[in-house]
Write an enzyme that holds these catalytic residues in place. Structure first.
Site, PDB file in Angstrom:
ATOM      1  N   THR A  56      37.371  48.825  32.653  1.00 23.81           N
ATOM      2  CA  THR A  56      36.004  48.514  33.090  1.00 23.81           C
ATOM      3  C   THR A  56      35.514  49.619  34.022  1.00 23.81           C
ATOM      4  O   THR A  56      36.104  49.822  35.090  1.00 23.81           O
ATOM      5  CB  THR A  56      35.995  47.173  33.869  1.00 23.81           C
ATOM      6  OG1 THR A  56      36.933  46.279  33.271  1.00 23.81           O
ATOM      7  CG2 THR A  56      34.604  46.563  33.922  1.00 23.81           C
ATOM      8  N   ARG A 116      34.072  51.473  36.977  1.00 24.91           N
ATOM      9  CA  ARG A 116      33.936  50.905  38.317  1.00 24.91           C
ATOM     10  C   ARG A 116      33.493  52.004  39.272  1.00 24.91           C
ATOM     11  O   ARG A 116      33.972  53.135  39.188  1.00 24.91           O
ATOM     12  CB  ARG A 116      35.315  50.363  38.712  1.00 24.91           C
ATOM     13  CG  ARG A 116      35.425  49.618  40.001  1.00 24.91           C
ATOM     14  CD  ARG A 116      36.688  48.715  39.970  1.00 24.91           C
ATOM     15  NE  ARG A 116      37.868  49.341  39.404  1.00 24.91           N
ATOM     16  CZ  ARG A 116      38.739  50.071  40.107  1.00 24.91           C
ATOM     17  NH1 ARG A 116      38.561  50.288  41.393  1.00 24.91           N
ATOM     18  NH2 ARG A 116      39.787  50.603  39.500  1.00 24.91           N
ATOM     19  N   HIS A 135      44.829  46.535  29.149  1.00 24.76           N
ATOM     20  CA  HIS A 135      43.855  46.825  30.217  1.00 24.76           C
ATOM     21  C   HIS A 135      44.508  47.806  31.190  1.00 24.76           C
ATOM     22  O   HIS A 135      45.608  47.520  31.707  1.00 24.76           O
ATOM     23  CB  HIS A 135      43.489  45.553  30.973  1.00 24.76           C
ATOM     24  CG  HIS A 135      42.826  44.509  30.125  1.00 24.76           C
ATOM     25  ND1 HIS A 135      41.459  44.441  29.984  1.00 24.76           N
ATOM     26  CD2 HIS A 135      43.320  43.494  29.385  1.00 24.76           C
ATOM     27  CE1 HIS A 135      41.147  43.417  29.194  1.00 24.76           C
ATOM     28  NE2 HIS A 135      42.256  42.827  28.812  1.00 24.76           N
ATOM     29  N   ASP A 168      48.361  42.999  29.872  1.00 21.45           N
ATOM     30  CA  ASP A 168      48.501  43.573  31.224  1.00 21.45           C
ATOM     31  C   ASP A 168      49.993  43.655  31.507  1.00 21.45           C
ATOM     32  O   ASP A 168      50.562  42.774  32.164  1.00 21.45           O
ATOM     33  CB  ASP A 168      47.840  42.640  32.249  1.00 21.45           C
ATOM     34  CG  ASP A 168      46.365  42.420  31.971  1.00 21.45           C
ATOM     35  OD1 ASP A 168      45.573  43.337  32.238  1.00 21.45           O
ATOM     36  OD2 ASP A 168      46.003  41.339  31.485  1.00 21.45           O
ATOM     37  N   GLY A 174      37.170  40.056  31.189  1.00 15.10           N
ATOM     38  CA  GLY A 174      36.944  39.459  32.492  1.00 15.10           C
ATOM     39  C   GLY A 174      37.280  37.982  32.420  1.00 15.10           C
ATOM     40  O   GLY A 174      37.565  37.461  31.340  1.00 15.10           O
ATOM     41  N   ASP A 211      32.304  43.532  31.724  1.00 12.13           N
ATOM     42  CA  ASP A 211      32.923  42.429  32.464  1.00 12.13           C
ATOM     43  C   ASP A 211      32.039  41.183  32.409  1.00 12.13           C
ATOM     44  O   ASP A 211      30.841  41.263  32.712  1.00 12.13           O
ATOM     45  CB  ASP A 211      33.128  42.881  33.926  1.00 12.13           C
ATOM     46  CG  ASP A 211      34.034  41.941  34.701  1.00 12.13           C
ATOM     47  OD1 ASP A 211      34.024  40.720  34.420  1.00 12.13           O
ATOM     48  OD2 ASP A 211      34.752  42.433  35.589  1.00 12.13           O
ATOM     49  N   ASN A 226      44.149  48.787  34.420  1.00 16.73           N
ATOM     50  CA  ASN A 226      44.616  48.397  35.760  1.00 16.73           C
ATOM     51  C   ASN A 226      45.591  47.219  35.759  1.00 16.73           C
ATOM     52  O   ASN A 226      46.285  46.999  36.746  1.00 16.73           O
ATOM     53  CB  ASN A 226      43.433  48.129  36.679  1.00 16.73           C
ATOM     54  CG  ASN A 226      42.762  49.427  37.088  1.00 16.73           C
ATOM     55  OD1 ASN A 226      43.324  50.210  37.850  1.00 16.73           O
ATOM     56  ND2 ASN A 226      41.587  49.703  36.546  1.00 16.73           N
ATOM     57  N   GLU A 260      39.704  32.462  24.961  1.00 16.94           N
ATOM     58  CA  GLU A 260      40.911  32.447  25.801  1.00 16.94           C
ATOM     59  C   GLU A 260      41.036  31.061  26.452  1.00 16.94           C
ATOM     60  O   GLU A 260      42.117  30.592  26.781  1.00 16.94           O
ATOM     61  CB  GLU A 260      40.796  33.559  26.865  1.00 16.94           C
ATOM     62  CG  GLU A 260      42.130  34.026  27.401  1.00 16.94           C
ATOM     63  CD  GLU A 260      42.010  35.256  28.297  1.00 16.94           C
ATOM     64  OE1 GLU A 260      40.907  35.827  28.436  1.00 16.94           O
ATOM     65  OE2 GLU A 260      43.040  35.649  28.870  1.00 16.94           O
TER      66      GLU A 260
HETATM   67  C1  6MZ Z   1      40.193  38.703  30.202  1.00 19.85           C
HETATM   68  C2  6MZ Z   1      41.169  40.460  31.328  1.00 19.85           C
HETATM   69  C3  6MZ Z   1      42.451  39.896  31.106  1.00 19.85           C
HETATM   70  O1  6MZ Z   1      39.434  46.965  33.387  1.00 19.85           O
HETATM   71  O2  6MZ Z   1      40.191  47.313  35.739  1.00 19.85           O
HETATM   72  N1  6MZ Z   1      41.333  41.592  32.038  1.00 19.85           N
HETATM   73  N2  6MZ Z   1      40.055  39.868  30.879  1.00 19.85           N
HETATM   74  N3  6MZ Z   1      41.370  38.114  29.969  1.00 19.85           N
HETATM   75  C4  6MZ Z   1      42.530  38.664  30.422  1.00 19.85           C
HETATM   76  N4  6MZ Z   1      43.700  37.981  30.221  1.00 19.85           N
HETATM   77  C5  6MZ Z   1      44.725  37.836  31.181  1.00 19.85           C
HETATM   78  N5  6MZ Z   1      43.354  40.734  31.646  1.00 19.85           N
HETATM   79  C6  6MZ Z   1      42.651  41.765  32.188  1.00 19.85           C
HETATM   80  O3  6MZ Z   1      41.699  46.168  34.056  1.00 19.85           O
HETATM   81  C7  6MZ Z   1      41.686  44.914  34.707  1.00 19.85           C
HETATM   82  C8  6MZ Z   1      40.537  44.076  34.186  1.00 19.85           C
HETATM   83  O4  6MZ Z   1      40.751  43.733  32.803  1.00 19.85           O
HETATM   84  C9  6MZ Z   1      40.227  42.457  32.517  1.00 19.85           C
HETATM   85  C10 6MZ Z   1      39.666  41.900  33.823  1.00 19.85           C
HETATM   86  O5  6MZ Z   1      38.275  42.162  33.870  1.00 19.85           O
HETATM   87  C11 6MZ Z   1      40.404  42.716  34.870  1.00 19.85           C
HETATM   88  O6  6MZ Z   1      39.708  42.829  36.099  1.00 19.85           O
HETATM   89  P1  6MZ Z   1      40.596  47.303  34.269  1.00 19.85           P
HETATM   90  O7  6MZ Z   1      41.292  48.545  33.872  1.00 19.85           O
END
Ligand code: 6MZ
Length: 337
Positions: free
Chosen positions: A98, A100, A18, A277, A167, A134, A20, A195
């Site tokens: 996502t 935004r 992801h 992440d 999300g 999301d 961010n 998850e």
């Molecule tokens: C589900 C996750 C996540 O999209 O703003 N995100 N969704 N499970 C996880 N496991 C830990 N880790 C991240 O990146 C951040 C977004 O990715 C999703 C969440 O919606 C988070 O706000 P972006 O680039």
């Protein structure tokens, strides 16, 4: 070759990152993130896994979102994240994010800034973009986002390859009609699945037959799933994007040794190793591979094979897959392991 060196040098494939959540503290600093937020971010990384919960992990994304809130910072954030993966010897990266909107940025601006950073990327790494729906958003908002994603994919078909469903797993629900639209419009689909415990939703997702699933934590009956959904999963052959550290840190997996990936290894089911992440969880892909050797008894040969097989699970073109396979084969030949 010792394991740390092997994992670092192996040309790697990252399929679940992801944007961010992948920003390192150093990148957040460069993006003028507030110093007090960076301290909080670093403290969270250093907490013992058991002290964190899934919700606490999710609070971390707000810091990155506050710092990455205009076209320029989205562009830079994307560049920094790609550079980090490149420096870790990742040769193929699927980045997901996502769309935004913020005060001075529309969702189209957001996507275009990410795409531009990918296009400007000079390093020898292939990067594709997946756009996320999301779980927090209601059906109407998700339908609007899907329409936007399809439009943007038609503009940048060589970069935007797929859709992701992500999300907080504690909210929202899966809607198969929404994702069917993505498939009908030439997008590939990866869905966060199980998850947390949610047998009904996992069943819906598996029956939908996405191209890949993320996490898959609570499918097997020993991990909060059921015989029925596990058997269903085993018939699908859907590759799993496994994020070891993310699951342990969020507390959805108890530890590395008893991680649900053991069931995939035992049953020879398809999977790929990913970071999820890397900024939030203080990891990188080399480290994830190392952990699999340390705690799950995988060999160097296994890691090479997992990486090689992952090429088939990518959303890359057949031509790109052939090039990646050649890179892996040549690396194996020159490194005689
Ligand atoms: C589900 C996750 C996540 O999209 O703003 N995100 N969704 N499970 C996880 N496991 C830990 N880790 C991240 O990146 C951040 C977004 O990715 C999703 C969440 O919606 C988070 O706000 P972006 O680039």
């Amino acid at each position: 070759m010792e394991t740390e060196n092997f994992c670092k040098r192996l040309p790697k494939i990252e399929l679940h990152a992801h944007l961010n959540g992948s920003l390192s503290a150093a990148s957040l600093q460069k993006l003028n993130c507030l110093p007090k937020d960076i301290v909080k971010y670093q403290k969270l990384i250093n907490l013992l896994p058991t002290e964190k919960s899934l919700e606490e992990c999710f609070s971390m994304f707000k810091m990155a979102h506050d710092a990455v809130n205009n076209k320029q910072s989205v562009y830079l954030a994307t560049k920094y994240v790609i550079e980090d993966f490149y420096n870790d010897n990742v040769v193929y990266l699927e980045l997901r994010t996502t769309p935004r909107s913020e005060e001075n940025m529309t969702k189209v601006d957001y996507i275009e800034s990410v795409v531009k950073a990918i296009q400007d990327c000079k390093e020898s790494i292939t990067v594709k973009l997946l756009l996320s729906i999301d779980r927090r958003h209601d059906l109407k908002a998700s339908e609007q986002n899907m329409e936007l994603i399809i439009n943007m994919k038609n503009q940048y078909p060589h970069i935007i390859k797929g859709v992701d469903f992500s999300g907080s797993p504690l909210v929202g629900s899966f809607n198969s009609n929404l994702f069917k639209q993505a498939i009908d419009n030439g997008l590939l689909v990866t869905l966060h699945c199980g998850e947390v415990k949610n047998v009904e939703e996992i069943k819906q997702i598996l029956q939908f037959r996405p191209n890949r699933i993320g996490h898959g934590t609570c499918i097997h009956p020993n991990y909060g799933g059921s015989e029925e959904i596990w058997e269903l999963y085993c018939t699908t052959n859907i590759p799993l994007e496994c994020c070891l550290t993310s699951n342990v840190v969020c507390g959805t997996a108890k530890n590395y040794e008893t991680h649900h990936l053991q069931e995939w290894i035992k049953n020879a089911l398809p999977f790929t190793l990913s970071t999820d992440d890397k900024g939030v969880f203080g990891t990188n892909l080399s480290k994830e591979l190392r952990l699999a050797v340390q705690h799950l008894n995988l060999t160097h040969e296994d890691l090479w094979k997992i990486t090689f097989d992952s090429i088939n699970y990518t959303f890359a073109t057949e031509e790109e897959k052939t090039i990646l396979k050649r890179i892996l084969q040549e690396w194996k030949l020159t490194n005689h392991f």
